[in-house]
Motif scaffolding. Structure first.
Motif, short mmCIF file in Angstrom:
data_model
loop_
_atom_site.label_atom_id
_atom_site.label_comp_id
_atom_site.label_asym_id
_atom_site.label_seq_id
_atom_site.Cartn_x
_atom_site.Cartn_y
_atom_site.Cartn_z
N UNK A 260 0.84 -1.21 0.00
CA UNK A 260 0.00 0.00 0.00
C UNK A 260 0.88 1.27 0.00
N UNK A 261 0.35 2.31 -0.64
CA UNK A 261 1.10 3.55 -0.79
C UNK A 261 0.56 4.63 0.16
N UNK A 353 -4.02 2.42 -0.33
CA UNK A 353 -3.17 3.30 0.46
C UNK A 353 -3.95 4.42 1.13
N UNK A 354 -3.21 5.44 1.58
CA UNK A 354 -3.78 6.56 2.32
C UNK A 354 -3.15 7.85 1.80
N UNK A 355 -3.94 8.91 1.70
CA UNK A 355 -3.40 10.23 1.35
C UNK A 355 -3.22 11.04 2.63
N UNK A 416 -4.36 -0.91 8.83
CA UNK A 416 -4.45 -2.21 9.48
C UNK A 416 -5.87 -2.76 9.56
N UNK A 417 -6.85 -1.97 9.14
CA UNK A 417 -8.24 -2.40 9.24
C UNK A 417 -8.90 -2.30 7.86
N UNK A 418 -8.89 -3.39 7.09
CA UNK A 418 -9.45 -3.34 5.73
C UNK A 418 -10.89 -2.84 5.68
N UNK A 419 -11.72 -3.23 6.65
CA UNK A 419 -13.11 -2.77 6.63
C UNK A 419 -13.18 -1.26 6.83
N UNK A 421 -10.85 0.87 5.99
CA UNK A 421 -10.38 1.49 4.74
C UNK A 421 -11.52 1.57 3.73
N UNK A 422 -12.25 0.49 3.56
CA UNK A 422 -13.34 0.45 2.58
C UNK A 422 -14.45 1.43 2.95
N UNK A 423 -14.76 1.52 4.23
CA UNK A 423 -15.82 2.43 4.68
C UNK A 423 -15.42 3.88 4.43
N UNK A 424 -14.19 4.25 4.80
CA UNK A 424 -13.73 5.62 4.61
C UNK A 424 -13.66 5.98 3.13
#
Length: 712
Positions: A260-261, A353-355, A416-419, A421-424
């Motif tokens: 992930x980036x 990833x995350x910005x 660390x929390x795929x769910x 990430x998807x929700x956000x």
């Protein structure tokens, strides 16, 4: 649908001076001045021009003729659509300058813009300025023409000043580097003059504008900017198909490109705080194992050739990478294009990833909108616009930008929390479309404009324009005290010059004195009768020997003038005592100023702003405090007269000798400071290339300037 001021539709003038602005291929991140504001004003102009009922939109910026930048910025008019164009106006030297070096040239920019507007079929219905430098110009334009002023600050000097002190810069450093006093003064004047202040967030009003003396939240409106949802959208296929060229540039940096980036995208500026993000990553082994860090910080060929600020940031990034031995985990690519930016966001989103935007303060945060529209969860500074964006979109976490631990923990909690990430990510995609489209922004904007434009009262033209010989194509205006007067022999020589060349030029007097006092002085000293008298510090204008008063000017400057309230506010101030009635006038309230007991002039300005008094206060000869309406001054009156007679300011010689003459001498006039014991009050004009400091005192200085400029 908005009712427009004219049947032809609305004409909007946008002003954004600094940075490099063009209608295509914006060089975002090239330097500290070409960033989010640049993109905002171009997108705003395009969105407004698309709206029904908008006849014309002009985006005015600075003309730059410099081999180090594209020749696009040297084109005076760039058409973007049938009713939309970028207009470039000269200000100071030709070369590209950082915004902090533009302050001495803002009066010249205002004069050039006024000249250009006078050549247009009609004046705009509204002027919308962006940032403090444009606000400075807009105030002068509004005071001269009566055009309603709208302002967007983008970032504010008082807030920035506070934060720079907090990170250890001392006051002298801040002033030397950022010219903060000029900026804050311009912002105060702009807030006083503006009829509407448009902000991006409620937080901006409550935490930044409230720092100002002229804080009036009732004339502030929140209209969040939009983002281009056709350009910024989530990835549709695999990670590698979206940005193959950029991915090729990343691969040499990264040991495991499939991780992930963590993406940061900003210019290399200390305020963007990307070094702290890198430190947070370098200090957290879990984060390093879980994800790569990609920092896209402008474009570079050779760090040594960049400006000092960018050099410092990029060098420190390299030091931190080396210190924490982050080779293979961190990418710092040298180049990217504007067209690749949407693909870079999608690449990060495809990697789940995350910005991250860790700026010390972020006025709004257009990159956050772009990242969210691409499907990326956000971690962003808790200072400024991100508070509203994440509040509306529910797609990320706010952090203290000074806490590296908080930054790392927030990123980890998403990765660390795929769910989670998807929700956000899903929240961001839904709510960006709901809250942040340019179409919605433009419609809200035009609705806010309606009451502002409907009460506009343009300055009527005086009939005096028909009373002056067309072959007089230049003008000479002089102050009286310690300028024209002070040496009898010099005055006699000056009077001879005036009589000899009388048919070649318009002769004017501009003074703080009342009309009766001026007439007495003219008669006593056998001074030729002027064609124009500007008296009582620019509040009264009289023409020809019959002394016709300019009634249109009187009506114009009466705007928001409340002398009774003014006297009541200043009554308890120590060191101020009212001057005799024969020194007062309808539009001038005058005091003796005792410097031993009176507060500094800046404190008096602050008091007047806190009481919401829109006025122009001037201290002359260190002892006379004169207060007139905001629209009045000797400089404004002189520009009005020059416009009435169609005499270019570049052919208008203006002489003065004290602080009360300053705004006559700035800008495009042929300014002259004569030598006298009060000329120190005008020493700050030495940065202006158009102002000549004469060696001769009093009228000798005027005669010297006539020779210096080759006036005849």
């Amino acid at each position: 649908m908005v009712d427009m001021a004219r049947s032809g539709g609305l004409y909007i003038l946008l002003i954004s001076i600094h940075g490099l602005i063009r209608g295509h291929d914006l060089e975002l991140g090239r330097d500290a001045d070409t960033g989010g504001q640049t993109k905002y004003v171009v997108e705003l102009a395009k969105a407004l021009a698309r709206q029904e009922g908008v006849e014309r939109v002009d985006l005015v910026t600075r003309l730059v003729v410099d081999d180090h930048v594209s020749p696009d910025y040297a084109v005076p008019i760039e058409k973007l659509a049938e009713n939309l164009q970028i207009v470039r106006v000269k200000a100071g030297p030709n070369e590209y300058l950082p915004k902090e070096q533009l302050w001495p040239h803002m009066d010249s920019f205002a004069d050039h813009l006024s000249t250009w507007l006078a050549e247009q079929p009609r004046l705009p219905d509204v002027v919308h300025t962006h940032y403090a430098d444009a606000g400075y110009v807009g105030v002068r334009l509004s005071n001269l023409t009566g055009l309603p002023l709208i302002h967007t600050g983008h970032s504010l000097g008082r807030d920035k000043y506070r934060r720079l002190l907090a990170v250890g810069m001392d006051i002298e450093q801040i002033e030397k580097r950022y010219h903060m006093q000029a900026r804050i003064s311009a912002e105060e004047d702009t807030l006083s003059c503006a009829e509407l202040v448009i902000t991006s967030t409620r937080n901006e009003i409550e935490s930044q504008y409230e720092l100002y003396d002229y804080y009036t939240p009732e004339k502030m409106a929140v209209i969040p900017p939009g983002t281009d949802l056709e350009q910024f959208h989530p990835p549709t296929n695999s990670q590698t198909s979206d940005a193959p060229e950029f991915l090729d540039r990343l691969n040499p940096f990264l040991r495991d490109p499939a991780k992930p980036m963590i993406l940061a995208l900003s210019r290399p500026d200390q305020r963007k705080n990307i070094v702290s993000l890198l430190e947070a990553y370098g200090q957290n082994k879990r984060l390093q194992d879980l994800a790569n860090l990609v920092i896209v910080a402008g474009n570079r060929d050779d760090i040594r050739e960049l400006n000092e600020g960018a050099q410092s940031v990029l060098t420190e990034l390299l030091w931190v990478i080396d210190f924490h031995d982050l080779y293979g985990r961190v990418a710092l690519p040298k180049h990217h294009s504007g067209e690749e930016v949407p693909e870079i966001y999608r690449l990060a989103a495809a990697s789940r990833g995350v910005f991250v935007n860790p700026a010390l303060t972020e006025p709004f945060g257009l990159t956050l909108l772009e990242a969210a529209a691409s499907g990326l969860p956000l971690v962003a500074t808790e200072n400024g616009g991100p508070v509203d964006i994440i509040g509306n979109c529910r797609n990320g976490l706010l952090v203290d930008p000074l806490s590296r631990e908080a930054i790392a923990d927030a990123i980890l909690s998403i990765l660390e929390k795929p769910r989670s990430w998807s929700e956000l990510s899903g929240n961001g995609l839904r709510n960006i479309a709901r809250f942040y489209s340019w179409e919605a922004h433009a419609q809200a904007y035009l609705a806010m404009l309606q009451p502002v434009v409907s009460k506009r009262k343009p300055l009527a033209q005086s009939p005096s324009t028909h009373q002056f010989s067309s072959y007089r194509n230049r003008a000479l205006f002089t102050a009286i005290d310690n300028t024209l007067l002070g040496d009898a022999e010099a005055l006699e020589q000056f009077a001879k010059v005036v009589r000899t060349h009388r048919r070649q030029f318009l002769f004017g007097i501009a003074t703080g004195r009342r009309l009766d006092s001026v007439l007495t002085i003219l008669k006593r000293n056998n001074i030729p009768t002027p064609d124009v008298l500007i008296t009582s510090l620019g509040t009264e204008i009289y023409y020809t020997s019959e002394l016709f008063a300019d009634i249109a000017w009187s009506h114009h400057i009466d705007h928001s003038w409340t002398p009774q309230v003014l006297r009541r506010v200043l009554e308890p101030v120590p060191g101020l005592s009212p001057q005799p009635k024969n020194e007062q006038s309808r539009f001038k309230v005058s005091y003796y100023y005792d410097s031993e007991h009176a507060p500094p002039l800046d404190d008096i300005h602050a008091l007047l702003r806190q009481k919401e008094l829109s006025v122009n206060a001037t201290l002359s000869f260190g002892q006379y405090l004169d207060i007139v309406p905001a629209r009045a001054s000797k400089g404004q009156a002189l520009r009005y007269v020059s416009s009435q007679y169609n005499i270019p300011l570049e052919r208008t010689l203006v002489t003065g000798g004290s602080g009360g003459d300053a705004d006559m001498l700035r800008g495009n006039t042929l300014g002259v400071v004569v030598s006298n014991r009060h000329q120190e009050e005008l020493s700050n004009l030495s940065e202006n290339e158009q102002v000549y400091f004469a060696n001769g005192a009093h009228a000798w200085g005027i005669l010297e300037a006539i020779r210096h400029y080759g006036f005849f």
